[in-house]
Design a protein around this motif. Structure first.
Motif, PDB file in Angstrom:
ATOM      1  N   ASN A   1      32.775 -36.571  36.738  1.00 23.79           N
ATOM      2  CA  ASN A   1      33.703 -37.317  37.583  1.00 23.79           C
ATOM      3  C   ASN A   1      34.744 -36.446  38.273  1.00 23.79           C
ATOM      4  OD1 ASN A   1      32.570 -39.766  37.058  1.00 23.79           O
ATOM      5  ND2 ASN A   1      33.889 -40.245  35.341  1.00 23.79           N
ATOM      6  N   SER A   2      34.713 -35.146  38.054  1.00 21.41           N
ATOM      7  CA  SER A   2      35.826 -34.334  38.553  1.00 21.41           C
ATOM      8  C   SER A   2      35.836 -34.273  40.082  1.00 21.41           C
ATOM      9  CB  SER A   2      35.782 -32.929  37.957  1.00 21.41           C
ATOM     10  OG  SER A   2      34.667 -32.221  38.423  1.00 21.41           O
ATOM     11  N   ILE A   3      37.041 -34.329  40.633  1.00 19.10           N
ATOM     12  CA  ILE A   3      37.254 -34.241  42.077  1.00 19.10           C
ATOM     13  C   ILE A   3      37.938 -32.911  42.356  1.00 19.10           C
ATOM     14  CG2 ILE A   3      38.482 -35.250  44.044  1.00 19.10           C
ATOM     15  CD1 ILE A   3      38.333 -37.945  42.522  1.00 19.10           C
ATOM     16  N   THR A   4      37.370 -32.134  43.258  1.00 19.96           N
ATOM     17  CA  THR A   4      37.948 -30.839  43.616  1.00 19.96           C
ATOM     18  C   THR A   4      39.057 -31.038  44.653  1.00 19.96           C
ATOM     19  OG1 THR A   4      36.378 -30.538  45.424  1.00 19.96           O
ATOM     20  CG2 THR A   4      35.727 -29.675  43.258  1.00 19.96           C
ATOM     21  N   LEU A   5      39.798 -29.980  44.917  1.00 25.26           N
ATOM     22  CA  LEU A   5      40.817 -30.024  45.968  1.00 25.26           C
ATOM     23  C   LEU A   5      40.194 -30.397  47.311  1.00 25.26           C
ATOM     24  CD1 LEU A   5      43.209 -26.955  45.488  1.00 25.26           C
ATOM     25  CD2 LEU A   5      43.869 -29.357  45.653  1.00 25.26           C
ATOM     26  N   ARG A   6      39.043 -29.805  47.614  1.00 30.81           N
ATOM     27  CA  ARG A   6      38.344 -30.111  48.860  1.00 30.81           C
ATOM     28  C   ARG A   6      37.939 -31.578  48.905  1.00 30.81           C
ATOM     29  NH1 ARG A   6      37.985 -28.077  53.688  1.00 30.81           N
ATOM     30  NH2 ARG A   6      37.793 -25.992  52.784  1.00 30.81           N
ATOM     31  N   GLY A   7      37.374 -32.057  47.797  1.00 29.37           N
ATOM     32  CA  GLY A   7      36.957 -33.456  47.728  1.00 29.37           C
ATOM     33  C   GLY A   7      38.135 -34.408  47.887  1.00 29.37           C
ATOM     34  N   SER A   8      39.261 -34.044  47.295  1.00 32.41           N
ATOM     35  CA  SER A   8      40.458 -34.867  47.400  1.00 32.41           C
ATOM     36  C   SER A   8      40.986 -34.886  48.836  1.00 32.41           C
ATOM     37  CB  SER A   8      41.547 -34.336  46.457  1.00 32.41           C
ATOM     38  OG  SER A   8      42.723 -35.096  46.579  1.00 32.41           O
ATOM     39  N   ALA A   9      40.984 -33.727  49.489  1.00 36.93           N
ATOM     40  CA  ALA A   9      41.430 -33.658  50.898  1.00 36.93           C
ATOM     41  C   ALA A   9      40.513 -34.493  51.790  1.00 36.93           C
ATOM     42  CB  ALA A   9      41.458 -32.203  51.368  1.00 36.93           C
TER      43      ALA A   9
ATOM     44  N   VAL B   1      41.231 -29.413  39.534  1.00 34.32           N
ATOM     45  CA  VAL B   1      40.434 -30.630  39.716  1.00 34.32           C
ATOM     46  C   VAL B   1      41.172 -31.836  39.138  1.00 34.32           C
ATOM     47  CG1 VAL B   1      38.175 -29.459  39.728  1.00 34.32           C
ATOM     48  CG2 VAL B   1      39.141 -30.252  37.560  1.00 34.32           C
ATOM     49  N   SER B   2      40.694 -33.016  39.529  1.00 34.82           N
ATOM     50  CA  SER B   2      41.203 -34.282  38.991  1.00 34.82           C
ATOM     51  C   SER B   2      40.057 -35.012  38.312  1.00 34.82           C
ATOM     52  CB  SER B   2      41.755 -35.141  40.125  1.00 34.82           C
ATOM     53  OG  SER B   2      41.885 -36.491  39.713  1.00 34.82           O
ATOM     54  N   SER B   3      40.347 -35.684  37.213  1.00 31.68           N
ATOM     55  CA  SER B   3      39.319 -36.466  36.519  1.00 31.68           C
ATOM     56  C   SER B   3      39.469 -37.962  36.811  1.00 31.68           C
ATOM     57  CB  SER B   3      39.398 -36.213  35.003  1.00 31.68           C
ATOM     58  OG  SER B   3      40.695 -36.538  34.525  1.00 31.68           O
ATOM     59  N   LYS B   4      40.312 -38.315  37.785  1.00 33.96           N
ATOM     60  CA  LYS B   4      40.532 -39.729  38.092  1.00 33.96           C
ATOM     61  C   LYS B   4      39.251 -40.352  38.642  1.00 33.96           C
ATOM     62  CE  LYS B   4      43.799 -42.853  40.355  1.00 33.96           C
ATOM     63  NZ  LYS B   4      45.125 -42.954  40.969  1.00 33.96           N
ATOM     64  N   ASP B   5      38.947 -41.544  38.198  1.00 34.06           N
ATOM     65  CA  ASP B   5      37.720 -42.222  38.595  1.00 34.06           C
ATOM     66  C   ASP B   5      37.760 -42.570  40.087  1.00 34.06           C
ATOM     67  OD1 ASP B   5      35.202 -43.530  38.066  1.00 34.06           O
ATOM     68  OD2 ASP B   5      36.270 -45.441  38.209  1.00 34.06           O
ATOM     69  N   LEU B   6      36.672 -42.235  40.797  1.00 30.91           N
ATOM     70  CA  LEU B   6      36.615 -42.478  42.231  1.00 30.91           C
ATOM     71  C   LEU B   6      36.752 -43.970  42.568  1.00 30.91           C
ATOM     72  CD1 LEU B   6      36.228 -41.194  45.039  1.00 30.91           C
ATOM     73  CD2 LEU B   6      33.761 -41.443  44.722  1.00 30.91           C
ATOM     74  N   LYS B   7      36.178 -44.820  41.723  1.00 28.52           N
ATOM     75  CA  LYS B   7      36.285 -46.273  41.964  1.00 28.52           C
ATOM     76  C   LYS B   7      37.738 -46.732  41.909  1.00 28.52           C
ATOM     77  CE  LYS B   7      31.732 -47.913  40.521  1.00 28.52           C
ATOM     78  NZ  LYS B   7      30.967 -48.586  39.456  1.00 28.52           N
ATOM     79  N   LYS B   8      38.492 -46.146  41.006  1.00 28.77           N
ATOM     80  CA  LYS B   8      39.920 -46.485  40.881  1.00 28.77           C
ATOM     81  C   LYS B   8      40.680 -46.055  42.143  1.00 28.77           C
ATOM     82  CE  LYS B   8      43.919 -47.280  38.643  1.00 28.77           C
ATOM     83  NZ  LYS B   8      44.625 -48.320  39.391  1.00 28.77           N
ATOM     84  N   ILE B   9      40.362 -44.851  42.637  1.00 27.37           N
ATOM     85  CA  ILE B   9      41.006 -44.348  43.863  1.00 27.37           C
ATOM     86  C   ILE B   9      40.665 -45.268  45.032  1.00 27.37           C
ATOM     87  CG2 ILE B   9      41.104 -42.435  45.526  1.00 27.37           C
ATOM     88  CD1 ILE B   9      40.365 -40.573  43.110  1.00 27.37           C
ATOM     89  N   GLN B  10      39.399 -45.647  45.143  1.00 27.68           N
ATOM     90  CA  GLN B  10      38.974 -46.499  46.259  1.00 27.68           C
ATOM     91  C   GLN B  10      39.607 -47.886  46.184  1.00 27.68           C
ATOM     92  OE1 GLN B  10      34.649 -46.084  46.288  1.00 27.68           O
ATOM     93  NE2 GLN B  10      34.829 -44.514  47.859  1.00 27.68           N
ATOM     94  N   GLN B  11      39.825 -48.375  44.962  1.00 26.26           N
ATOM     95  CA  GLN B  11      40.514 -49.657  44.794  1.00 26.26           C
ATOM     96  C   GLN B  11      41.962 -49.553  45.290  1.00 26.26           C
ATOM     97  OE1 GLN B  11      39.358 -52.795  43.586  1.00 26.26           O
ATOM     98  NE2 GLN B  11      41.338 -53.361  44.447  1.00 26.26           N
ATOM     99  N   GLU B  12      42.605 -48.438  44.971  1.00 28.59           N
ATOM    100  CA  GLU B  12      43.976 -48.216  45.441  1.00 28.59           C
ATOM    101  C   GLU B  12      44.015 -48.139  46.971  1.00 28.59           C
ATOM    102  OE1 GLU B  12      45.765 -44.793  43.594  1.00 28.59           O
ATOM    103  OE2 GLU B  12      45.501 -45.571  41.565  1.00 28.59           O
TER     104      GLU B  12
END
Length: 207
Positions: A8-16, A120-131
């Motif tokens: 589930n990890s999100i990289t800096l690039r993925g987050s940007a 990296v971030s371990s925050k769930d992508l579904k949670k981010i998309q809900q926000e």
């Protein structure tokens, strides 16, 4: 547990990329709902569990693609403070509205970052998309009570970057944005745990 986290990890690039994808949808939503371009020049697209509208105008798409791909590079390198969408009265060049998308930088998941040797971030992508979904719903709701734009308007997007950034050709320095008699509305924020995005709209109060 660490296997699940790694997946589930999100990289800096993925987050940007998540931030810039939001900016693309948010800017397009404002352009559509504020009536800057005819509704038939937009197409519906499913994102964040919502039906959102994206411009099919080649010039707008080219402008936003170039702007957001450059912004993504700067966000990865912590160079951007905020990105502003401004709506301007074509006749007298007065700024009537400003949507500030403010970027804050967060530390991610310290343990996982150490393990993967990058932030990296371990925050769930579904949670981010809900926000993000909640913010997009609020953008639409906010637009419904902004003053009616009863003049021909254009838009521009300003990137508030650090002074040591290499400015691309065809980009120019912008003047500070001033809205007379301004009202501000703070919208919800969302976070990837690497980047936090706050959205604020300022608009001219009609006397």
């Amino acid at each position: 547990m660490s296997q699940q986290q790694t997946k589930n990890s999100i990289t800096l690039r993925g987050s940007a990329q998540i931030i810039c994808e939001y900016l693309n949808f948010a800017i397009n939503s404002v352009l559509f709902q504020r009536g800057l371009y005819p509704p038939e020049t937009f197409k519906a697209q499913q994102q964040y569990g919502l039906t959102l509208l994206i411009s099919e105008d080649a010039q707008i798409n080219s402008f936003l693609t170039n702007l957001l791909s450059q912004s993504e590079e700067w966000i990865v390198n912590k160079k951007v403070r905020k990105i502003s969408l401004i709506i301007i009265n074509v006749a007298n060049k007065e700024v009537l509205e400003c949507w500030d998308f403010k970027v804050q930088y967060e530390d991610g998941d310290a343990e996982l970052s150490k393990e993967k040797k990058e932030m990296v971030s371990s925050k769930d992508l579904k949670k981010i998309q809900q926000e993000i979904r909640d913010v997009m719903l609020q953008v639409a709701a906010t637009i419904s009570y902004l003053p009616f734009l009863d003049c021909r308007c254009s838009f521009d997007v300003l990137v508030h970057a650090q002074t040591d950034c290499d400015i691309p050709e065809k980009w120019s320095e912008a003047e500070p944005v001033v809205i007379s008699n301004a009202q501000n509305v703070q919208l919800k924020s969302f976070s990837t745990n690497l980047h936090k995005m706050e959205t604020v709209v300022s608009y001219k109060l009609v006397e």
